[in-house]
Enzyme design. Structure first.
Site, PDB file in Angstrom:
ATOM      1  N   GLY A   8      27.966  46.315   8.733  1.00 29.37           N
ATOM      2  CA  GLY A   8      29.251  47.010   8.630  1.00 29.37           C
ATOM      3  C   GLY A   8      28.978  48.498   8.772  1.00 29.37           C
ATOM      4  N   GLY A  13      29.447  51.807   4.996  1.00 27.96           N
ATOM      5  CA  GLY A  13      28.157  51.478   5.610  1.00 27.96           C
ATOM      6  C   GLY A  13      27.485  52.706   6.218  1.00 27.96           C
ATOM      7  N   ARG A  89      45.869  38.304  -2.483  1.00 27.23           N
ATOM      8  CA  ARG A  89      44.450  38.422  -2.822  1.00 27.23           C
ATOM      9  C   ARG A  89      43.674  37.218  -2.284  1.00 27.23           C
ATOM     10  NH1 ARG A  89      42.997  40.905  -8.452  1.00 27.23           N
ATOM     11  NH2 ARG A  89      43.308  42.746  -7.212  1.00 27.23           N
ATOM     12  N   ASN A  96      37.349  37.733   3.889  1.00 29.72           N
ATOM     13  CA  ASN A  96      36.056  38.327   3.559  1.00 29.72           C
ATOM     14  C   ASN A  96      35.000  37.283   3.204  1.00 29.72           C
ATOM     15  OD1 ASN A  96      36.907  40.845   4.176  1.00 29.72           O
ATOM     16  ND2 ASN A  96      36.947  41.643   2.092  1.00 29.72           N
ATOM     17  N   ASN A 121      34.479  43.577  -0.949  1.00 23.78           N
ATOM     18  CA  ASN A 121      35.363  43.160  -2.039  1.00 23.78           C
ATOM     19  C   ASN A 121      36.088  41.860  -1.734  1.00 23.78           C
ATOM     20  OD1 ASN A 121      35.231  45.020  -4.248  1.00 23.78           O
ATOM     21  ND2 ASN A 121      35.985  46.593  -2.843  1.00 23.78           N
ATOM     22  N   HIS A 176      34.201  44.331 -11.187  1.00 23.06           N
ATOM     23  CA  HIS A 176      34.464  45.546 -10.404  1.00 23.06           C
ATOM     24  C   HIS A 176      35.919  45.517  -9.939  1.00 23.06           C
ATOM     25  CE1 HIS A 176      33.885  48.890  -7.758  1.00 23.06           C
ATOM     26  NE2 HIS A 176      33.996  48.183  -6.662  1.00 23.06           N
TER      27      HIS A 176
HETATM   28  N1  APR Z   1      30.041  41.424  10.989  1.00 15.66           N
HETATM   29  C1  APR Z   1      29.725  42.740  11.024  1.00 15.66           C
HETATM   30  N2  APR Z   1      30.597  43.723  10.773  1.00 15.66           N
HETATM   31  C2  APR Z   1      31.852  43.367  10.474  1.00 15.66           C
HETATM   32  C3  APR Z   1      32.271  42.016  10.420  1.00 15.66           C
HETATM   33  C4  APR Z   1      31.302  41.030  10.701  1.00 15.66           C
HETATM   34  N3  APR Z   1      31.574  39.722  10.674  1.00 15.66           N
HETATM   35  N4  APR Z   1      33.582  41.993  10.095  1.00 15.66           N
HETATM   36  C5  APR Z   1      33.976  43.269   9.940  1.00 15.66           C
HETATM   37  N5  APR Z   1      32.940  44.099  10.178  1.00 15.66           N
HETATM   38  C6  APR Z   1      32.906  45.560  10.155  1.00 15.66           C
HETATM   39  C7  APR Z   1      34.150  46.218  10.755  1.00 15.66           C
HETATM   40  O1  APR Z   1      34.087  46.233  12.181  1.00 15.66           O
HETATM   41  C8  APR Z   1      34.085  47.609  10.145  1.00 15.66           C
HETATM   42  O2  APR Z   1      33.436  48.549  10.996  1.00 15.66           O
HETATM   43  O3  APR Z   1      32.901  46.026   8.813  1.00 15.66           O
HETATM   44  C9  APR Z   1      33.281  47.414   8.852  1.00 15.66           C
HETATM   45  C10 APR Z   1      34.056  47.758   7.591  1.00 15.66           C
HETATM   46  O4  APR Z   1      34.273  49.127   7.589  1.00 15.66           O
HETATM   47  P1  APR Z   1      35.649  49.813   7.081  1.00 15.66           P
HETATM   48  O5  APR Z   1      36.807  49.061   7.625  1.00 15.66           O
HETATM   49  O6  APR Z   1      35.509  51.285   7.346  1.00 15.66           O
HETATM   50  O7  APR Z   1      35.638  49.520   5.508  1.00 15.66           O
HETATM   51  P2  APR Z   1      34.846  50.351   4.372  1.00 15.66           P
HETATM   52  O8  APR Z   1      35.739  51.395   3.829  1.00 15.66           O
HETATM   53  O9  APR Z   1      33.506  50.734   4.864  1.00 15.66           O
HETATM   54  O10 APR Z   1      34.709  49.215   3.266  1.00 15.66           O
HETATM   55  C11 APR Z   1      33.869  48.095   3.486  1.00 15.66           C
HETATM   56  O11 APR Z   1      33.310  47.852   1.168  1.00 15.66           O
HETATM   57  O12 APR Z   1      34.029  49.000  -0.681  1.00 15.66           O
HETATM   58  C12 APR Z   1      34.173  47.834   0.076  1.00 15.66           C
HETATM   59  O13 APR Z   1      36.506  47.191  -0.230  1.00 15.66           O
HETATM   60  C13 APR Z   1      35.579  47.707   0.670  1.00 15.66           C
HETATM   61  O14 APR Z   1      35.325  45.421   1.397  1.00 15.66           O
HETATM   62  C14 APR Z   1      35.321  46.783   1.819  1.00 15.66           C
HETATM   63  C15 APR Z   1      33.898  47.176   2.265  1.00 15.66           C
END
Ligand code: APR
Length: 311
Positions: A8, A13, A89, A96, A121, A176
């Site tokens: 991610g 990330g 939810r 997820n 989450n 959390h």
């Molecule tokens: N494999 C790899 N990457 C993925 C996949 C997958 N199967 N599905 C989604 N992603 C990537 C998305 O393309 C995106 O770039 O995960 C990334 C998530 O990044 P954001 O949408 O910016 O979310 P972020 O704010 O980083 O939060 C990520 O952490 O704190 C928790 O609640 C939050 O669950 C969330 C996670």
């Protein structure tokens, strides 16, 4: 020197990759994302800061090619979707859960010995799912949430005490989530002195309440969830693993009778070293704190139940 993969390449990330690289604690950080070119772009941009900021960690990116993540020592899972308006939810867990399960299985094909850090989450439930999907020793699965919640707790304590944040020790245990976390004000200390010596009850209550909605406050301000503190919290955890620092940090781990709970991942203080979480620290909770912990476990357990309805 070690290899860290971050699944991610989104806000959390990329920030955590940035923090890990700046600390110079890993030889290589690999960012992986499902979005075409996204991880490669983020990695290249981040690596172009190396000569400016003075670090030698190589940062590379990959679009869903797990072979690039092979032999990672630590894998951080931040992939997932945030909750959208009108979404239940349960629906969020459904999406997820599928992502986290798939990511964990792919990861372990190439890095069977990795320590997994789950950030997606609802984190405690996703950590429990990762434990079930991974089939690796429980000490190698760590859910990151308590470190972040404790940092927010310390932020509000700092503002109330007008002190140095680094002089504070304060811990949040339990789930959390806004209603499930337990900021332990009775255990919070400023240079070894209980903070309750300096703060009245109303101020303490407000600090606890602000901490519990710490994430929601930011989501409201930013229009999306936070990333700087979450990224830094992951990086602190990774540092304690890679450098075998044995830091005591609150994390979501599989409980087996500790704190009166079994078969659930929940936040408790653990010693973090090269083997993952190495020991659970048993805090002497009073009756009120113990009741809160039980209520938190009940709430997380009912969320975990939803996993059974998913394929
Ligand atoms: N494999 C790899 N990457 C993925 C996949 C997958 N199967 N599905 C989604 N992603 C990537 C998305 O393309 C995106 O770039 O995960 C990334 C998530 O990044 P954001 O949408 O910016 O979310 P972020 O704010 O980083 O939060 C990520 O952490 O704190 C928790 O609640 C939050 O669950 C969330 C996670």
């Amino acid at each position: 020197m070690s290899k860290v993969t971050v699944i991610g390449a989104g806000a959390v990330g990329a920030t955590c990759a940035d923090d890990i690289a700046r600390k110079g604690i890993a030889k290589e950080v690999v960012l992986l994302d499902i979005k075409e070119g996204f991880a490669e772009g983020k990695a290249l941009d981040l690596f172009q800061t190396s000569s400016l900021l003075g670090f030698n960690t190589l940062i590379t990116g990959s679009t869903n090619d797990y072979s690039k993540t092979a032999n990672s020592d630590v894998v951080v899972v931040t992939s997932g979707v945030p909750r959208k308006p009108g979404m239940t939810r349960e629906e969020l867990i459904g999406i997820n859960a599928g992502i986290v399960k798939n990511v964990v299985e792919n990861t372990l094909k190439y890095s069977p010995n990795a320590i997994l850090i789950i950030v997606s989450n609802p984190m405690d439930t996703m950590t429990y799912l990762a434990y079930q999907a991974a089939g690796i020793p429980k000490n190698k699965i760590i859910g990151m949430g308590g470190i972040l919640d404790s940092a927010r707790f310390k932020c509000y304590l700092t503002l109330a005490l007008n002190c140095a944040p680094t002089d504070l020790h304060a811990t949040v245990i339990g789930g959390h989530g806004d209603t499930t976390m337990i900021p332990l004000i009775r255990f919070a200390k400023l240079s070894g002195i209980p903070v309750t010596k300096f703060l009245d009850q109303a101020t303490c209550d407000k600090i606890v309440a602000d901490t519990m909605v710490g994430g929601a406050t930011l989501t409201k301000l930013l229009g999306t969830s936070a990333w700087y503190a979450p990224g830094a919290a992951v990086s602190l955890l990774v540092e304690s693993i890679l450098l075998d620092q044995k830091k005591v940090l609150p994390n979501s781990v599989l409980l087996d009778g500790e704190y009166g709970q079994k078969d659930i991942c929940l936040g408790v203080p653990v010693v973090i070293g090269k083997n993952g979480w190495e020991k659970i620290i048993d805090l002497e909770l009073n009756e009120e704190e113990m009741n809160k912990f039980k209520a938190s476990a009940d709430a997380v357990r009912s969320m975990n139940e939803v996993l059974k309805t998913l394929v």
